[in-house]
Write an enzyme that holds these catalytic residues in place. Structure first.
Site, PDB file in Angstrom:
ATOM      1  N   LYS A   1       0.819  -1.205   0.000  1.00  0.00           N
ATOM      2  CA  LYS A   1       0.000   0.000   0.000  1.00  0.00           C
ATOM      3  C   LYS A   1       0.862   1.268   0.000  1.00  0.00           C
ATOM      4  O   LYS A   1       0.574   2.210  -0.739  1.00  0.00           O
ATOM      5  CB  LYS A   1      -0.901  -0.038   1.240  1.00  0.00           C
ATOM      6  CG  LYS A   1      -1.947   1.017   1.311  1.00  0.00           C
ATOM      7  CD  LYS A   1      -3.021   0.623   2.300  1.00  0.00           C
ATOM      8  CE  LYS A   1      -2.466   0.470   3.702  1.00  0.00           C
ATOM      9  NZ  LYS A   1      -2.723   1.639   4.551  1.00  0.00           N
TER      10      LYS A   1
ATOM     11  N   ARG B   1     -10.808   4.607   9.681  1.00  0.00           N
ATOM     12  CA  ARG B   1     -10.505   3.307  10.261  1.00  0.00           C
ATOM     13  C   ARG B   1     -11.772   2.657  10.812  1.00  0.00           C
ATOM     14  O   ARG B   1     -11.789   1.463  11.085  1.00  0.00           O
ATOM     15  CB  ARG B   1      -9.488   3.494  11.388  1.00  0.00           C
ATOM     16  CG  ARG B   1      -8.505   2.357  11.524  1.00  0.00           C
ATOM     17  CD  ARG B   1      -7.464   2.668  12.581  1.00  0.00           C
ATOM     18  NE  ARG B   1      -6.326   3.415  12.065  1.00  0.00           N
ATOM     19  CZ  ARG B   1      -5.312   2.862  11.419  1.00  0.00           C
ATOM     20  NH1 ARG B   1      -5.285   1.572  11.203  1.00  0.00           N
ATOM     21  NH2 ARG B   1      -4.307   3.600  10.983  1.00  0.00           N
TER      22      ARG B   1
ATOM     23  N   ARG C   1      11.366  -9.918   5.765  1.00  0.00           N
ATOM     24  CA  ARG C   1      11.999  -8.621   6.059  1.00  0.00           C
ATOM     25  C   ARG C   1      13.104  -8.777   7.091  1.00  0.00           C
ATOM     26  O   ARG C   1      12.934  -9.451   8.097  1.00  0.00           O
ATOM     27  CB  ARG C   1      10.949  -7.648   6.637  1.00  0.00           C
ATOM     28  CG  ARG C   1       9.948  -7.200   5.654  1.00  0.00           C
ATOM     29  CD  ARG C   1       9.311  -5.898   6.079  1.00  0.00           C
ATOM     30  NE  ARG C   1       8.624  -5.977   7.356  1.00  0.00           N
ATOM     31  CZ  ARG C   1       7.509  -5.309   7.629  1.00  0.00           C
ATOM     32  NH1 ARG C   1       6.962  -4.514   6.727  1.00  0.00           N
ATOM     33  NH2 ARG C   1       6.943  -5.402   8.810  1.00  0.00           N
TER      34      ARG C   1
ATOM     35  N   ARG D   1      12.886  -8.365  12.885  1.00  0.00           N
ATOM     36  CA  ARG D   1      12.225  -7.683  14.001  1.00  0.00           C
ATOM     37  C   ARG D   1      11.417  -8.702  14.797  1.00  0.00           C
ATOM     38  O   ARG D   1      10.853  -9.627  14.221  1.00  0.00           O
ATOM     39  CB  ARG D   1      11.246  -6.631  13.480  1.00  0.00           C
ATOM     40  CG  ARG D   1      11.900  -5.394  12.942  1.00  0.00           C
ATOM     41  CD  ARG D   1      10.846  -4.278  12.842  1.00  0.00           C
ATOM     42  NE  ARG D   1      11.459  -3.085  12.295  1.00  0.00           N
ATOM     43  CZ  ARG D   1      11.506  -2.797  10.994  1.00  0.00           C
ATOM     44  NH1 ARG D   1      10.948  -3.605  10.119  1.00  0.00           N
ATOM     45  NH2 ARG D   1      12.089  -1.708  10.571  1.00  0.00           N
TER      46      ARG D   1
ATOM     47  N   ARG E   1      -1.515  -9.561  13.854  1.00  0.00           N
ATOM     48  CA  ARG E   1      -1.781  -8.232  13.280  1.00  0.00           C
ATOM     49  C   ARG E   1      -2.795  -8.325  12.139  1.00  0.00           C
ATOM     50  O   ARG E   1      -3.660  -7.471  11.997  1.00  0.00           O
ATOM     51  CB  ARG E   1      -0.481  -7.598  12.766  1.00  0.00           C
ATOM     52  CG  ARG E   1       0.489  -7.217  13.862  1.00  0.00           C
ATOM     53  CD  ARG E   1       1.406  -6.080  13.428  1.00  0.00           C
ATOM     54  NE  ARG E   1       2.267  -6.392  12.313  1.00  0.00           N
ATOM     55  CZ  ARG E   1       3.453  -6.989  12.407  1.00  0.00           C
ATOM     56  NH1 ARG E   1       3.911  -7.378  13.581  1.00  0.00           N
ATOM     57  NH2 ARG E   1       4.190  -7.205  11.342  1.00  0.00           N
TER      58      ARG E   1
END
Ligand SMILES: [Zn+2]
Length: 221
Positions: A17, A93, A130, A162, A173
């Site tokens: 996005k 949201r 990542r 991470r 998430r």
């Protein structure tokens, strides 16, 4: 010159996005308005709403719909957004925020709401790959699910994953995102403003699909 655009972009984390918002913003020559940036700017500029938001955040609270709507409204009243339009990223949201946005934009309504749809599997793969340098923050992409640490090419620091980029954390998430976003998808889907763009392709192909979706949405039917 191509006309501007008034868009909302929805999409899971890892759907690409951010990249697409930047490209759309250049293409349509409109500001990319991300909620986080707008909130930070309001706090920095010390507007009345910005000061209120800062007090709430400093106390560890969540900024209410009403304040968030006020801050976005202030931003949409700037000259660039009034004349050319905007790309909203991270707002609305909630359905109450979406309804408030409709009131704010009644004179210059949205062209469409794009849901950048990338399969959960693909997102999981992308985010799990990542890696980041602990010292300088340079981002890397690991091949497959390779967990080995390596050395940063820029500064020689340790490159690692991470803590919140593990599959479990990512799944949590994604669940939360779906729970929060499904009412919005339904809200914009019911009145025909939602366009689902398949994001399982290269960034160039996805970008073409997105601009085509915007043009189709504003063609008089
Ligand atoms: Zn580094």
């Amino acid at each position: 010159m191509i006309p501007g655009a008034r868009l909302i972009i929805l999409g899971r984390q890892g759907a690409g996005k951010g990249t697409q918002c930047v490209r759309l913003s250049r293409h349509f020559v409109v500001p990319h308005i991300s909620t986080g940036d707008v909130l930070r700017a309001a706090v920095r500029e010390g507007s009345e709403l910005g000061r209120t938001a800062k007090e709430i955040m400093d106390a560890g609270g969540l900024v209410s719909d009403e304040i968030m709507v006020g801050i976005v409204e202030e931003r949409l009243n700037h000259g660039d957004a009034r004349t050319r339009g905007y790309i909203l990223d991270g707002f609305p949201r909630t359905v109450p925020q979406a309804k408030a946005l409709d009131e704010i934009t009644v004179d210059r309504p949205l062209d469409c709401v794009i849901d950048l749809d990338v399969s959960r599997e693909m997102v999981l793969q992308r985010i799990s790959a990542r890696r980041v340098c602990r010292d300088c923050g340079t981002n890397y992409v690991a091949s497959g699910f390779d967990k080995h640490q390596w050395i940063c090419e820029v500064c020689g620091g340790e490159v690692m994953q991470r803590d919140d980029d593990t599959p479990d954390a990512i799944n949590r998430r994604l669940d939360l995102y779906e729970e929060q976003t499904s009412p919005l998808i339904e809200f914009y889907g019911n009145d025909g403003r939602l366009v689902i763009v398949d994001g399982n392709a290269s960034p160039d192909v996805v970008f073409q699909r997105m601009t085509a979706a915007v043009e189709a949405a504003r063609r008089p039917s």
